[in-house]
Scaffold this active site. Structure first.
Site, PDB file in Angstrom:
ATOM      1  N   ASP A  82       0.847  -1.195   0.000  1.00 20.12           N
ATOM      2  CA  ASP A  82       0.000   0.000   0.000  1.00 20.12           C
ATOM      3  C   ASP A  82       0.883   1.246   0.000  1.00 20.12           C
ATOM      4  OD1 ASP A  82      -2.338   1.546   0.171  1.00 20.12           O
ATOM      5  OD2 ASP A  82      -2.324   1.493   2.371  1.00 20.12           O
ATOM      6  N   HIS A  83       0.571   2.196  -0.857  1.00 25.53           N
ATOM      7  CA  HIS A  83       1.275   3.478  -0.905  1.00 25.53           C
ATOM      8  C   HIS A  83       2.800   3.328  -0.930  1.00 25.53           C
ATOM      9  CE1 HIS A  83      -2.136   6.143  -0.763  1.00 25.53           C
ATOM     10  NE2 HIS A  83      -2.648   5.437   0.239  1.00 25.53           N
ATOM     11  N   GLU A 133      -1.694   5.702  -8.810  1.00 28.39           N
ATOM     12  CA  GLU A 133      -2.638   6.710  -8.328  1.00 28.39           C
ATOM     13  C   GLU A 133      -2.552   7.970  -9.176  1.00 28.39           C
ATOM     14  OE1 GLU A 133      -3.379   9.360  -4.285  1.00 28.39           O
ATOM     15  OE2 GLU A 133      -2.867   7.241  -4.058  1.00 28.39           O
ATOM     16  N   HIS A 177      -8.288   9.874   3.379  1.00 29.44           N
ATOM     17  CA  HIS A 177      -7.673   8.918   4.295  1.00 29.44           C
ATOM     18  C   HIS A 177      -8.101   9.204   5.737  1.00 29.44           C
ATOM     19  CE1 HIS A 177      -4.388   8.203   1.148  1.00 29.44           C
ATOM     20  NE2 HIS A 177      -4.984   7.049   1.331  1.00 29.44           N
ATOM     21  N   GLY A 205      -9.531   5.271   1.723  1.00 33.49           N
ATOM     22  CA  GLY A 205     -10.297   5.991   2.731  1.00 33.49           C
ATOM     23  C   GLY A 205     -11.646   5.382   3.034  1.00 33.49           C
ATOM     24  N   SER A 207     -12.648   3.780   5.555  1.00 30.76           N
ATOM     25  CA  SER A 207     -13.087   3.883   6.953  1.00 30.76           C
ATOM     26  C   SER A 207     -14.014   5.069   7.176  1.00 30.76           C
ATOM     27  CB  SER A 207     -11.875   4.007   7.888  1.00 30.76           C
ATOM     28  OG  SER A 207     -11.094   2.842   7.872  1.00 30.76           O
TER      29      SER A 207
END
Length: 279
Positions: A82-83, A133, A177, A205, A207
């Site tokens: 991730d990222h 991205e 995020h 994001g 959540s």
């Protein structure tokens, strides 16, 4: 089953009209909770870790922990970087046998984003998935966030996808995020981005987004939704509540088991929110 390629998760979700949750782990409790929920629901899934959260253990320990827990699991799961903010992170994750990769050069100018992401594409074997991205997603994870939040420009999508050849495209369409009271998907923008993209989309994001929005994402070519803050909060809350109830608590295994159950509950609920027809 052994870890599968992110391509396998994408293909199965696309064929079945599902959205894969992508759940961030850092430790054994989080991993156990995630996999417990995956086994209950049966939806193909990504388990992932960002370099900032692999700082304590390294990518190899994350791989060992996740792959061991999944050995007896029948649901297809990919282990995702991730990222990945640098090509070095991509190299390290591939060396640790991750099966799916994200390169995130979204804070760079467009041409530099294309250049860096294209190198990551060349580094990533064709049988593994690459996520890139376009547009810079706001908010923070673990106190890290972009200097500039920038929505994805639909006019750039086709050229970016053609140049980079990612398997998934992470987009900024109102998602944020972490937790944000203002987070809300701009579905008009998402529809424009989807129309311009030849590859499935990713929304970070998860959540902070309401259930009714999560339940619509499959309509717009979204194949992967990231969830991290919910899981971390569930674990921290479990330990905090145990301490508040008894400051002399010494049974780490009991509290850890409670944390696993709390994380599993969060993951199961998020998967079902993303896939209301499969709930």
């Amino acid at each position: 089953m052994p870890l599968v390629s992110g391509l396998d998760v994408i293909q199965e979700c696309t064929a079945r009209g599902l959205v894969a949750g992508a759940f961030n782990t850092t430790n054994i409790e989080t991993t156990m909770g995630i996999v417990d929920a995956i086994e209950k629901v049966g939806v193909p899934t990504f388990i992932q870790v960002a370099p900032t959260n692999a700082a304590l253990s390294g990518f190899e320990y994350i791989y060992d922990m996740v792959s061991r827990r999944l050995a007896e699991t029948r649901v297809p799961v990919a282990l995702h970087l991730d990222h990945g903010k640098s090509l070095g992170a991509v190299e390290d994750a591939l060396a640790a046998d991750f099966t799916s990769i994200m390169i995130d050069a979204s804070e760079e100018p467009y041409d530099e984003n294309v250049r860096i992401s294209s190198i990551a594409r060349e580094m990533t074997p064709a049988d593994l998935a690459l996520e890139a991205e376009l547009g810079s997603i706001g908010g923070k994870e673990d106190d890290h966030g972009p200097e500039v939040e920038l929505s994805t420009d639909p006019s750039q999508v086709e050229g970016f996808v053609t140049a980079v050849r990612p398997d998934m495209l992470a987009v900024s369409v109102g998602n944020v995020h972490g937790y944000s009271p203002t987070a809300a998907i701009d579905f008009d923008l998402l529809a424009q981005v989807r129309a311009a993209s030849s590859v499935p989309l990713v929304v970070h994001g998860g959540s902070g987004l309401p259930p009714e929005q999560l339940g619509r994402l499959h309509e717009f070519g979204v194949v992967k939704v990231n969830v991290a803050s919910d899981l971390r909060n569930a674990m921290i809350r479990a330990f905090g509540e145990a301490y508040a109830a008894n400051p002399q608590e010494v049974s780490l295994i009991r509290v850890s088991t409670q944390a696993v159950a709390a994380i599993s509950d969060v993951v199961e609920r998020r998967i079902r929110m993303l896939n209301p027809s499969a709930a």
